[in-house]
Design a protein around this motif. Structure first.
Motif, PDB file in Angstrom:
ATOM      1  N   ASP A 246       0.828  -1.212   0.000  1.00  0.00           N
ATOM      2  CA  ASP A 246       0.000   0.000   0.000  1.00  0.00           C
ATOM      3  C   ASP A 246       0.864   1.264   0.000  1.00  0.00           C
ATOM      4  OD1 ASP A 246      -2.422  -1.278  -0.101  1.00  0.00           O
ATOM      5  OD2 ASP A 246      -2.738  -1.295   2.065  1.00  0.00           O
ATOM      6  N   ARG A 247       1.957   1.241   0.758  1.00  0.00           N
ATOM      7  CA  ARG A 247       2.877   2.390   0.747  1.00  0.00           C
ATOM      8  C   ARG A 247       3.496   2.553  -0.644  1.00  0.00           C
ATOM      9  NH1 ARG A 247       3.936   0.412   6.081  1.00  0.00           N
ATOM     10  NH2 ARG A 247       5.636  -0.913   5.322  1.00  0.00           N
ATOM     11  N   ALA A 248       3.812   1.438  -1.271  1.00  0.00           N
ATOM     12  CA  ALA A 248       4.390   1.489  -2.615  1.00  0.00           C
ATOM     13  C   ALA A 248       3.385   2.042  -3.619  1.00  0.00           C
ATOM     14  CB  ALA A 248       4.851   0.095  -3.034  1.00  0.00           C
ATOM     15  N   LEU A 249       2.108   1.672  -3.477  1.00  0.00           N
ATOM     16  CA  LEU A 249       1.077   2.189  -4.373  1.00  0.00           C
ATOM     17  C   LEU A 249       0.928   3.700  -4.216  1.00  0.00           C
ATOM     18  CD1 LEU A 249      -1.673  -0.567  -3.950  1.00  0.00           C
ATOM     19  CD2 LEU A 249      -0.142  -0.248  -5.893  1.00  0.00           C
ATOM     20  N   THR A 250       1.012   4.167  -2.985  1.00  0.00           N
ATOM     21  CA  THR A 250       0.940   5.611  -2.741  1.00  0.00           C
ATOM     22  C   THR A 250       2.105   6.312  -3.422  1.00  0.00           C
ATOM     23  OG1 THR A 250      -0.167   5.270  -0.616  1.00  0.00           O
ATOM     24  CG2 THR A 250       0.910   7.394  -0.960  1.00  0.00           C
ATOM     25  N   TRP A 251       3.292   5.699  -3.321  1.00  0.00           N
ATOM     26  CA  TRP A 251       4.482   6.280  -3.959  1.00  0.00           C
ATOM     27  C   TRP A 251       4.320   6.278  -5.477  1.00  0.00           C
ATOM     28  CZ3 TRP A 251       8.091   5.001  -7.579  1.00  0.00           C
ATOM     29  CH2 TRP A 251       9.229   5.812  -7.647  1.00  0.00           C
TER      30      TRP A 251
END
Length: 610
Positions: A246-251
């Motif tokens: 999820d953090r990667a998707l935000t990035w």
């Protein structure tokens, strides 16, 4: 008396004013709640209402796939090892490659592997991962390709990590591409490769701002996309993986270009866009419907189309990119075409409701037999001479491998162990089986183990060519359960593999500083048509980092059990994903609500003054 009437009238008027004020505030509160609910509901469900914002693909993605497929078949007339990604793309699309193409590819791969003595590399172990993925896509069980278990080459984690961060990433993609696969146990490995070890290594490599990269402190779109692909099968099932993804998707959303594309090392490429498309579809996200990845109507697939060129391929960089590294801008590029093809296939599969590109649980596997005319590994030497009478060099066994290092078996039951002898060109592959305690367990010369009585014993298989190479399996014999005692004598034997103790590195510095890194964007060049098959000059698309070491001839195998522990329902976490645009809509709606209310109040007071 008059004063009393005035007092009563005053009280009546006062009560009426209070009642009007109460009703007015009641209406005002109801109005506020109603407006807020409408704004909040609109914000929560913006995707369906605004899905049309994403540009429509023209032509349809299936039409593009057909054109690229046709082009690939026209130039790749003699597919070989370099055709790995072509095979993947065509095997996973709606119109698989012709059987003759697949057969030619497989035969050429076996010949190539025989020439290399089944040792592809000293340092670049993603070569094995790529081959595993490609062969699996065409229905080959890589645990038995002409007698070789390709996962045995990934069993030493030291070798897998040697290439850098992408080594474990692609090893995990290969491992999870089919549910029947597992990492074999290598008793000679410096560090045993395990599924959990791969996951932890990858999670430890996450950058502070989210996402992943080969080096440095800032994430990279290519590597982040590949890493999401590797972790996709755990998304929504493991909390640590889900949060990291999820953090990667935000990035990825924050670092997407306004035109819907992605750049690596400052240059927008078709390959970077392709990796993000495969990543999003691998976790069930349609990039054409998720507002996080739609910028002014532009989205990854529509931007990938900008790289499409006739007669059916993709360019590496656009003519106006200002950076022509990695091939002539505006010209069809082999690397970009391979990745653009399978990215389109990945998107088509999510539209069709099929499994993800690398989720090949829908593929039926069969052993990869040795093609006729490829005799390497099957020839034998008689009396040390060849058929022509010349002296043949004898090659000794370098490794003997068992499929299990420990099993539990019920008394009176049997279990067959499988043995592999390396290299395939060894002069003699004869082995001898023995048991350390025949009163507990016996073994035949075909590897069939039988439990005699409760206890433990060690079964050993040893090469008979004088090399001294051997492998062992610990046998634990247990008494049959009550149910087993009552069951028929013909009941199939029940055996369970003993979980192997994993060695997982806990180091927080998971990614080593690369040495001699070569950017894929700086080396890939235009595809060329060759009479002997599909080819392009330059590096493979998987980013490399280049320290070198000697190869190890020692390989071994065994299933690695990995069972996730399930906590109670109270330990579960419910995550509500509200699109980023929802916050903006709520704030704007609240401000608008206050403005309208103030305007109505102003008009009301003006009217009262009149």
């Amino acid at each position: 008396m008059q004063a009393k009437r005035e007092s009563i009238l005053s009280n009546i008027l006062h009560n009426k004013r209070k009642e009007k004020k109460r009703i007015r505030w009641k209406h005002r509160i109801t109005y506020r709640i109603g407006v807020f609910c409408l704004v909040f509901l609109f914000a929560l469900f913006p995707v369906s209402a605004r899905a049309s914002q994403a540009q429509t693909l023209n032509p349809g993605v299936n039409d593009v796939i057909k054109k690229v497929r046709s082009y690939m078949l026209s130039v790749d007339t003699n597919p070989d090892y370099s055709s790995i990604w072509n095979v993947l793309g065509m095997s996973r699309c709606n119109s698989p490659a012709p059987a003759t193409y697949i057969d030619t590819f497989y035969n050429n791969v076996i010949r190539y592997m025989d020439e290399k003595d089944w040792v592809l590399t000293n340092t670049k172990y993603t070569e094995y991962s790529k081959l595993i993925i490609s062969l699996t896509s065409m229905g080959k069980d890589v645990r038995n390709i002409a007698g070789h278990n390709l996962f045995a080459y990934l069993s030493d984690f030291t070798n897998v990590k040697q290439q850098g961060f992408n080594g474990p990433v692609w090893a995990l993609i290969a491992l999870k591409c089919h549910p029947s696969y597992s990492i074999p146990i290598d008793s000679s490995a410096k560090e045993q490769t395990t599924e959990e070890g791969l996951i932890q290594y990858i999670l430890d490599g996450e950058k502070a701002g989210g996402g992943w990269a080969l080096s440095g402190n800032v994430a990279d779109s290519d590597v982040t996309g590949m890493t999401i692909q590797a972790l996709s099968s755990y998304y929504g099932k493991r909390e640590d993986v889900t949060f990291a993804v999820d953090r990667a998707l935000t990035w990825l959303s924050a670092n997407q270009n306004k035109n819907g594309g992605y750049a690596t090392m400052g240059t927008e490429t078709a390959e970077s866009i392709a990796q993000v498309i495969v990543a999003l579809t691998s976790i069930g996200i349609d990039p054409g419907k998720d507002e996080r990845f739609i910028k002014n109507g532009k989205w990854p697939m529509s931007r990938l189309y900008d790289f499409y060129v006739s007669p059916g391929g993709f360019m590496h960089v656009l003519p106006d990119s200002g950076n022509n590294g990695g091939g002539a801008a505006g010209q069809l590029n082999g690397l970009a075409t391979e990745q653009g093809m399978y990215a389109c296939v990945a998107y088509q599969r999510i539209i069709d409701g099929k499994t993800a590109l690398y989720d090949m649980s829908d593929v039926s596997l069969s052993a990869g037999t040795r093609p006729a005319g490829t005799g390497a590994g099957n020839s034998s030497t008689v009396s040390g001479t060849t058929s022509s009478g010349t002296t043949a060099s004898k090659k000794k066994v370098t490794k003997v491998v068992l499929d299990y290092s420990a099993i539990t078996i019920t008394k009176g039951k049997t279990r067959k162990l499988s043995v592999s002898v390396y290299p395939s060109t060894a002069s003699s592959k004869k082995v001898k089986w023995s048991s350390s305690n025949k009163k507990v367990a016996t073994v035949t010369q075909k590897g069939t183990v039988k439990g005699i009585k409760k206890g433990t014993a060690t079964v050993t298989v040893k090469a008979q060519d004088g090399s001294g190479k051997k492998a062992s399996c610990k046998i634990t014999v247990t008494e049959p359960s009550t149910t087993e005692k009552k069951s028929s004598a013909t009941t199939t034997a029940r055996t369970t593999a003993v979980p192997v103790k994993r060695t997982v590195s806990q180091s927080t510095t998971a990614v080593r500083k690369p040495t001699g890194t070569t950017s894929k964007n700086a080396t890939a060049t235009t595809a060329t048509k060759k009479s002997d098959g599909w080819s392009f000059d330059g590096a493979d698309y998987i980013p490399e980092n280049g320290t070198s070491s000697d190869d190890s001839d020692e390989l071994s195998s065994m299933d690695d059990g990995n069972t996730d522990k399930k906590g109670s329902w109270m330990d579960k976490t419910i995550t509500l994903h509200i699109p980023l645009g929802a916050i903006t809509y709520i704030i704007v709606g609240a401000v608008l609500m206050l403005f309208v209310e103030a305007l109505l109040l102003f008009i009301y007071k003006k009217r009262r003054k009149r």
